[in-house]
Design a protein around this motif. Structure first.
Motif, PDB file in Angstrom:
ATOM      1  N   SER A  10       0.827  -1.213   0.000  1.00 32.97           N
ATOM      2  CA  SER A  10       0.000   0.000   0.000  1.00 32.97           C
ATOM      3  C   SER A  10       0.860   1.262   0.000  1.00 32.97           C
ATOM      4  O   SER A  10       0.492   2.272  -0.616  1.00 32.97           O
ATOM      5  CB  SER A  10      -0.936   0.004   1.208  1.00 32.97           C
ATOM      6  N   LYS A  11       2.035   1.223   0.654  1.00 31.47           N
ATOM      7  CA  LYS A  11       2.899   2.393   0.698  1.00 31.47           C
ATOM      8  C   LYS A  11       3.367   2.771  -0.699  1.00 31.47           C
ATOM      9  O   LYS A  11       3.444   3.960  -1.043  1.00 31.47           O
ATOM     10  CB  LYS A  11       4.099   2.134   1.610  1.00 31.47           C
ATOM     11  N   VAL A  12       3.692   1.775  -1.509  1.00 30.41           N
ATOM     12  CA  VAL A  12       4.151   2.032  -2.876  1.00 30.41           C
ATOM     13  C   VAL A  12       3.024   2.643  -3.697  1.00 30.41           C
ATOM     14  O   VAL A  12       3.217   3.627  -4.426  1.00 30.41           O
ATOM     15  CB  VAL A  12       4.659   0.731  -3.529  1.00 30.41           C
ATOM     16  N   ARG A  13       1.811   2.068  -3.592  1.00 29.52           N
ATOM     17  CA  ARG A  13       0.674   2.580  -4.370  1.00 29.52           C
ATOM     18  C   ARG A  13       0.288   3.985  -3.937  1.00 29.52           C
ATOM     19  O   ARG A  13       0.016   4.853  -4.763  1.00 29.52           O
ATOM     20  CB  ARG A  13      -0.509   1.618  -4.224  1.00 29.52           C
ATOM     21  N   GLU A  14       0.282   4.210  -2.630  1.00 26.98           N
ATOM     22  CA  GLU A  14      -0.084   5.539  -2.128  1.00 26.98           C
ATOM     23  C   GLU A  14       0.940   6.588  -2.537  1.00 26.98           C
ATOM     24  O   GLU A  14       0.588   7.730  -2.855  1.00 26.98           O
ATOM     25  CB  GLU A  14      -0.228   5.490  -0.611  1.00 26.98           C
ATOM     26  N   SER A  15       2.219   6.196  -2.556  1.00 32.72           N
ATOM     27  CA  SER A  15       3.265   7.127  -2.980  1.00 32.72           C
ATOM     28  C   SER A  15       3.105   7.486  -4.449  1.00 32.72           C
ATOM     29  O   SER A  15       3.201   8.654  -4.840  1.00 32.72           O
ATOM     30  CB  SER A  15       4.642   6.521  -2.734  1.00 32.72           C
ATOM     31  N   ALA A  16       2.832   6.475  -5.285  1.00 30.86           N
ATOM     32  CA  ALA A  16       2.659   6.720  -6.714  1.00 30.86           C
ATOM     33  C   ALA A  16       1.465   7.639  -6.967  1.00 30.86           C
ATOM     34  O   ALA A  16       1.516   8.529  -7.823  1.00 30.86           O
ATOM     35  CB  ALA A  16       2.482   5.400  -7.456  1.00 30.86           C
ATOM     36  N   ILE A  17       0.392   7.454  -6.201  1.00 28.79           N
ATOM     37  CA  ILE A  17      -0.782   8.308  -6.353  1.00 28.79           C
ATOM     38  C   ILE A  17      -0.446   9.737  -5.924  1.00 28.79           C
ATOM     39  O   ILE A  17      -0.819  10.715  -6.591  1.00 28.79           O
ATOM     40  CB  ILE A  17      -1.956   7.746  -5.540  1.00 28.79           C
ATOM     41  N   ALA A  18       0.264   9.871  -4.803  1.00 26.38           N
ATOM     42  CA  ALA A  18       0.621  11.211  -4.316  1.00 26.38           C
ATOM     43  C   ALA A  18       1.525  11.951  -5.297  1.00 26.38           C
ATOM     44  O   ALA A  18       1.464  13.181  -5.407  1.00 26.38           O
ATOM     45  CB  ALA A  18       1.309  11.090  -2.953  1.00 26.38           C
ATOM     46  N   TRP A  19       2.351  11.202  -6.031  1.00 27.09           N
ATOM     47  CA  TRP A  19       3.265  11.802  -6.997  1.00 27.09           C
ATOM     48  C   TRP A  19       2.687  11.774  -8.416  1.00 27.09           C
ATOM     49  O   TRP A  19       3.414  12.013  -9.385  1.00 27.09           O
ATOM     50  CB  TRP A  19       4.596  11.071  -6.991  1.00 27.09           C
ATOM     51  N   SER A  20       1.393  11.466  -8.556  1.00 22.82           N
ATOM     52  CA  SER A  20       0.832  11.209  -9.889  1.00 22.82           C
ATOM     53  C   SER A  20       1.031  12.381 -10.851  1.00 22.82           C
ATOM     54  O   SER A  20       1.370  12.179 -12.025  1.00 22.82           O
ATOM     55  CB  SER A  20      -0.659  10.859  -9.779  1.00 22.82           C
ATOM     56  N   ARG A  21       0.824  13.609 -10.372  1.00 21.87           N
ATOM     57  CA  ARG A  21       0.973  14.764 -11.264  1.00 21.87           C
ATOM     58  C   ARG A  21       2.420  14.898 -11.743  1.00 21.87           C
ATOM     59  O   ARG A  21       2.676  15.124 -12.928  1.00 21.87           O
ATOM     60  CB  ARG A  21       0.534  16.041 -10.554  1.00 21.87           C
ATOM     61  N   ALA A  22       3.378  14.751 -10.827  1.00 22.02           N
ATOM     62  CA  ALA A  22       4.794  14.853 -11.202  1.00 22.02           C
ATOM     63  C   ALA A  22       5.185  13.704 -12.122  1.00 22.02           C
ATOM     64  O   ALA A  22       5.987  13.889 -13.047  1.00 22.02           O
ATOM     65  CB  ALA A  22       5.669  14.861  -9.950  1.00 22.02           C
ATOM     66  N   LEU A  23       4.622  12.510 -11.896  1.00 24.71           N
ATOM     67  CA  LEU A  23       4.915  11.373 -12.764  1.00 24.71           C
ATOM     68  C   LEU A  23       4.391  11.624 -14.172  1.00 24.71           C
ATOM     69  O   LEU A  23       5.083  11.339 -15.162  1.00 24.71           O
ATOM     70  CB  LEU A  23       4.295  10.096 -12.190  1.00 24.71           C
ATOM     71  N   GLN A  24       3.182  12.140 -14.276  1.00 21.97           N
ATOM     72  CA  GLN A  24       2.614  12.434 -15.590  1.00 21.97           C
ATOM     73  C   GLN A  24       3.428  13.505 -16.317  1.00 21.97           C
ATOM     74  O   GLN A  24       3.658  13.402 -17.526  1.00 21.97           O
ATOM     75  CB  GLN A  24       1.163  12.881 -15.438  1.00 21.97           C
ATOM     76  N   THR A  25       3.882  14.514 -15.581  1.00 21.66           N
ATOM     77  CA  THR A  25       4.704  15.560 -16.194  1.00 21.66           C
ATOM     78  C   THR A  25       6.014  14.985 -16.707  1.00 21.66           C
ATOM     79  O   THR A  25       6.462  15.300 -17.816  1.00 21.66           O
ATOM     80  CB  THR A  25       4.992  16.677 -15.172  1.00 21.66           C
ATOM     81  N   SER A  26       6.638  14.123 -15.898  1.00 22.47           N
ATOM     82  CA  SER A  26       7.891  13.484 -16.302  1.00 22.47           C
ATOM     83  C   SER A  26       7.690  12.635 -17.549  1.00 22.47           C
ATOM     84  O   SER A  26       8.513  12.665 -18.478  1.00 22.47           O
ATOM     85  CB  SER A  26       8.434  12.632 -15.151  1.00 22.47           C
ATOM     86  N   LEU A  27       6.596  11.883 -17.584  1.00 26.72           N
ATOM     87  CA  LEU A  27       6.317  11.036 -18.748  1.00 26.72           C
ATOM     88  C   LEU A  27       6.090  11.877 -19.998  1.00 26.72           C
ATOM     89  O   LEU A  27       6.616  11.557 -21.074  1.00 26.72           O
ATOM     90  CB  LEU A  27       5.103  10.157 -18.466  1.00 26.72           C
ATOM     91  N   MET A  28       5.338  12.949 -19.879  1.00 28.49           N
ATOM     92  CA  MET A  28       5.083  13.809 -21.031  1.00 28.49           C
ATOM     93  C   MET A  28       6.374  14.441 -21.547  1.00 28.49           C
ATOM     94  O   MET A  28       6.586  14.557 -22.758  1.00 28.49           O
ATOM     95  CB  MET A  28       4.074  14.895 -20.660  1.00 28.49           C
ATOM     96  N   ASP A  29       7.254  14.844 -20.624  1.00 32.53           N
ATOM     97  CA  ASP A  29       8.539  15.414 -21.031  1.00 32.53           C
ATOM     98  C   ASP A  29       9.375  14.397 -21.803  1.00 32.53           C
ATOM     99  O   ASP A  29      10.028  14.733 -22.808  1.00 32.53           O
ATOM    100  CB  ASP A  29       9.317  15.896 -19.808  1.00 32.53           C
ATOM    101  N   LEU A  30       9.357  13.145 -21.354  1.00 33.83           N
ATOM    102  CA  LEU A  30      10.137  12.102 -22.020  1.00 33.83           C
ATOM    103  C   LEU A  30       9.552  11.751 -23.386  1.00 33.83           C
ATOM    104  O   LEU A  30      10.287  11.497 -24.341  1.00 33.83           O
ATOM    105  CB  LEU A  30      10.209  10.857 -21.130  1.00 33.83           C
ATOM    106  N   LEU A  31       8.212  11.730 -23.486  1.00 37.42           N
ATOM    107  CA  LEU A  31       7.579  11.473 -24.781  1.00 37.42           C
ATOM    108  C   LEU A  31       7.909  12.594 -25.769  1.00 37.42           C
ATOM    109  O   LEU A  31       8.172  12.334 -26.942  1.00 37.42           O
ATOM    110  CB  LEU A  31       6.068  11.344 -24.596  1.00 37.42           C
ATOM    111  N   ALA A  32       7.906  13.836 -25.269  1.00 30.42           N
ATOM    112  CA  ALA A  32       8.273  14.965 -26.131  1.00 30.42           C
ATOM    113  C   ALA A  32       9.728  14.855 -26.562  1.00 30.42           C
ATOM    114  O   ALA A  32      10.077  15.179 -27.710  1.00 30.42           O
ATOM    115  CB  ALA A  32       8.033  16.273 -25.387  1.00 30.42           C
ATOM    116  N   GLU A  33      10.589  14.392 -25.660  1.00 26.13           N
ATOM    117  CA  GLU A  33      12.005  14.215 -25.996  1.00 26.13           C
ATOM    118  C   GLU A  33      12.172  13.168 -27.085  1.00 26.13           C
ATOM    119  O   GLU A  33      12.983  13.330 -28.016  1.00 26.13           O
ATOM    120  CB  GLU A  33      12.768  13.789 -24.735  1.00 26.13           C
ATOM    121  N   GLU A  34      11.402  12.076 -27.003  1.00 30.31           N
ATOM    122  CA  GLU A  34      11.467  11.040 -28.026  1.00 30.31           C
ATOM    123  C   GLU A  34      10.995  11.571 -29.376  1.00 30.31           C
ATOM    124  O   GLU A  34      11.606  11.291 -30.417  1.00 30.31           O
ATOM    125  CB  GLU A  34      10.611   9.839 -27.612  1.00 30.31           C
ATOM    126  N   GLU A  35       9.909  12.323 -29.369  1.00 32.84           N
ATOM    127  CA  GLU A  35       9.391  12.887 -30.610  1.00 32.84           C
ATOM    128  C   GLU A  35      10.401  13.840 -31.240  1.00 32.84           C
ATOM    129  O   GLU A  35      10.593  13.842 -32.460  1.00 32.84           O
ATOM    130  CB  GLU A  35       8.077  13.613 -30.339  1.00 32.84           C
TER     131      GLU A  35
END
Length: 216
Positions: A182-207
């Motif tokens: 549960s600690k891992v899942r709760e942490s991922a949820i709490a960081w969800s916005r930062a994770l999505q931003t990081s993913l979008m930045d990496l997808l833009a880098e690939e493009e």
């Protein structure tokens, strides 16, 4: 009093060696995080039974932040880090001296090698408040040898865009995986916005990379 002095001395020595940052914790005000994976590979294939540690150190001399990053094969780590400029570095002794040898344990067997120059030459990481920096995956691979030869091991950081994206995506999947603690899942949820931003930045880098890829 003697016990208090002894405890203070132990804490001081631990600080010289570096402290393991908090893992899988929710974000705090102005705190940042890094994502780093680990892979340990034998000639017969990848194994989760492996351990390795490196340091992550900021500039600043005596006032520098010194983090010790313990890693295990087959896992991704979300570590909370104070904002600043950091580099990968060798681990330190309890007296604060850099250790020139990198030690690794895979399937109960210990390996050692001079700390890889490629890791020392790795670019500096600008860790910004509230952001997640995906570093990719640290790989330790035991190379195939002939009978009677001493085994050799290679260590590298796979910081390709694909590797950095994979670590972020795996962490995002943890949000919905009931098998994860549960600690891992709760942490991922709490960081969800930062994770999505990081993913979008990496997808833009690939493009961007594909856009400027030289024609064959």
């Amino acid at each position: 009093m003697r016990r208090l002095l002894l405890a203070s001395a132990v804490l001081a020595l631990a600080a010289c060696r570096g402290t393991a940052p908090e893992r899988d914790a929710p974000p705090e005000q102005a705190i940042s995080a890094i994502l780093i994976g680990c892979r340990t590979i034998l000639p017969s294939g990848e194994t989760r039974n492996g351990r390795i540690a490196v340091n992550f150190e900021s500039d600043g001399g005596r006032a520098a932040e010194v983090y010790r990053l313990p890693l295990a094969g087959g896992e991704n780590y979300l570590y909370l880090i104070e904002p600043g400029t950091y580099r990968i570095a060798p681990t330190r002794s309890i007296f604060g001296f850099s250790q020139p040898v990198l030690s690794i344990v895979i399937e109960g067997r210990a390996y050692s090698l001079p700390f890889p120059r490629d890791l020392l030459r790795q670019h500096a990481y600008e860790i910004k408040p509230g952001k997640i920096t995906s570093m990719g995956s640290l790989e330790a691979q035991v190379m195939p040898t002939l009978p009677g030869q001493k085994p050799t091991i290679r260590v590298r950081l796979d910081d390709s865009t694909q590797a950095r994206r994979s670590v972020v995506q795996s962490t995002i999947r943890d949000m919905m995986d009931p098998r994860k603690p549960s600690k891992v899942r709760e942490s991922a949820i709490a960081w969800s916005r930062a994770l999505q931003t990081s993913l979008m930045d990496l997808l833009a880098e690939e493009e961007q990379r594909q856009l400027y890829k030289p024609a064959q």
